[in-house]
Design an enzyme around this catalytic site. Structure first.
Site, mmCIF file in Angstrom:
data_model
loop_
_atom_site.group_PDB
_atom_site.id
_atom_site.type_symbol
_atom_site.label_atom_id
_atom_site.label_comp_id
_atom_site.label_asym_id
_atom_site.label_seq_id
_atom_site.Cartn_x
_atom_site.Cartn_y
_atom_site.Cartn_z
ATOM 1 C CG ASP A 21 -11.518 45.719 8.684
ATOM 2 O OD1 ASP A 21 -11.441 45.547 9.927
ATOM 3 O OD2 ASP A 21 -12.244 46.570 8.156
ATOM 4 C CG ASP A 118 -10.800 45.590 13.776
ATOM 5 O OD1 ASP A 118 -10.278 46.723 13.831
ATOM 6 O OD2 ASP A 118 -11.856 45.352 13.172
ATOM 7 C CD GLU A 119 -8.944 48.879 9.782
ATOM 8 O OE1 GLU A 119 -8.191 49.479 9.000
ATOM 9 O OE2 GLU A 119 -9.900 49.418 10.357
HETATM 10 MG MG LIG Z 1 -13.013 45.602 11.419
#
Ligand SMILES: [Mg+2]
Length: 364
Positions: A21, A118-119
């Protein structure tokens, strides 16, 4: 579903899942462009103007200290932190940074499930090196490539990997084993668990459940009195750190395929069928070269008036078998209206899944 919440499922024991993350992703991308803003409370959201409508997308940790979080109206954020720097959302920049991050992730494991920009979850069970070393190296690679910081969580499943990545954010690297549940997860608010939203949390609060440990200690009968048997079972399993969900790798590559525009519009269904098969043969070669199986076949036709239609068929299990896929291609093709003049034919395979070493695609 595990029969008993106390025992891990047979497939789960051997799995090692990593959740990556990016820390304050949008804001961090902005700080890269404007290093002078480092150390300041920076809030990315809407048009970057708190006098206009919009919500916070991401805030730097310096802004979060003021209680600012994603989803909060910009106006509220400005009230809580009048000195914050507000920036507009710039998706093209975040997409570009995200693509770089995912290149780093794909180098670690092809068993990769993106979650937003973003993960991602990575199944690293097949790797023989120390999971913490893999995580440390990945963080270093991401930082060297993008100048951005990621938090990495490692666990026996997605549930614990995700909780782990959050435990030591930012710049975290945390390995959470089921044996750590009591000490590290049970004290956390029950909302930490996947699948516990505000409404479920409210109903659980009615049963006196505030933290994960409260849920773990609750007799199953009390849960089944409030929730459906299935929901009760899954809540109980989550509280014990059990989660059988696979890392869904089929989105590694969205699809592979071929298209062909005919010199003269094609009106022969026999010829279309023949061409589609030839195209599929080429696509299947690519599929096997990349050691993938496909679950979905799509046939696209563009007619003379440029209207474009697609038909798809899916299998329950992915395959790289030519004849199975050819039968689906044939079905898709003849689901079209073939009496019209066709100018373009396309054959595409999607629902792609990495095959295992002996060439047979695996289920997850
Ligand atoms: Mg994040």
């Amino acid at each position: 579903m595990a029969a008993s919440a106390a025992e891990p499922g047979p497939t789960e024991a051997a799995r090692i899942i990593m959740h990556v993350d990016m820390d304050a992703f949008f804001a961090s991308v902005e700080l890269k462009r404007q290093p002078a803003l480092r150390g300041q409370p920076v809030i990315v959201g809407g048009r970057g103007d708190p006098s206009r409508r919009g919500v916070v997308s991401t805030a730097t940790y310096e802004a979060r200290v003021f209680g600012i979080h994603s989803g909060m109206p910009l106006r509220t954020a400005a009230r809580l932190c009048p000195d914050a720097v507000f920036l507009p959302v710039d998706f093209p920049a975040y997409h570009a940074a995200s693509a770089q991050v995912f290149d780093c992730l794909a180098a670690v494991s092809e068993r990769l499930q993106p979650v937003g920009l973003d993960e991602a979850y990575l199944d690293i069970s097949a790797r023989t090196d120390d999971p913490l070393a893999v995580g440390r190296q990945l963080k270093a690679t991401i930082h060297a490539t993008t100048d951005l910081v990621a938090s990495v969580g490692i666990g026996p499943n997605r549930l614990l990997a995700k909780i782990a990545s959050d435990l030591e954010k930012p710049d975290g690297l945390t390995w959470l084993r089921r044996a750590d549940m009591r000490e590290r997860v049970w004290p956390l608010p029950v909302r930490t668990l996947h699948g516990v939203g505000p409404r479920t949390a409210e109903r659980l609060a009615g049963l006196g459940v505030e933290c994960v440990g409260d849920l773990a200690a609750l007799p199953l009968e009390q849960l089944t009195a409030e929730f459906s048997p299935r929901h009760a079972q899954s809540l109980m399993a989550s509280a014990q750190g059990i989660d059988e969900r696979p890392v869904q790798t089929e989105r590694i590559r969205k699809s592979i395929g071929r298209e062909r525009t005919f010199q003269a519009d094609c009106r022969s269904s026999g010829r279309l069928d023949h061409e589609a098969r030839l195209m599929l043969e080429r696509v299947c070669e690519q599929l096997r070269e990349r050691r993938l199986g496909a679950r979905t076949v799509t046939v696209k036709l563009r007619y003379r008036d440029f209207t474009t239609h697609t038909r798809s068929r899916s299998l329950t299990e992915p395959t790289d078998g030519m004849e199975t896929l050819a039968a689906l291609v044939h079905q898709c093709l003849f689901a079209h209206r073939l009496h019209r003049a066709v100018r373009l034919l396309g054959v595409q395979l999607s629902g792609l899944v990495a095959s295992d070493s002996d060439g047979r695609p695996t289920g997850d």
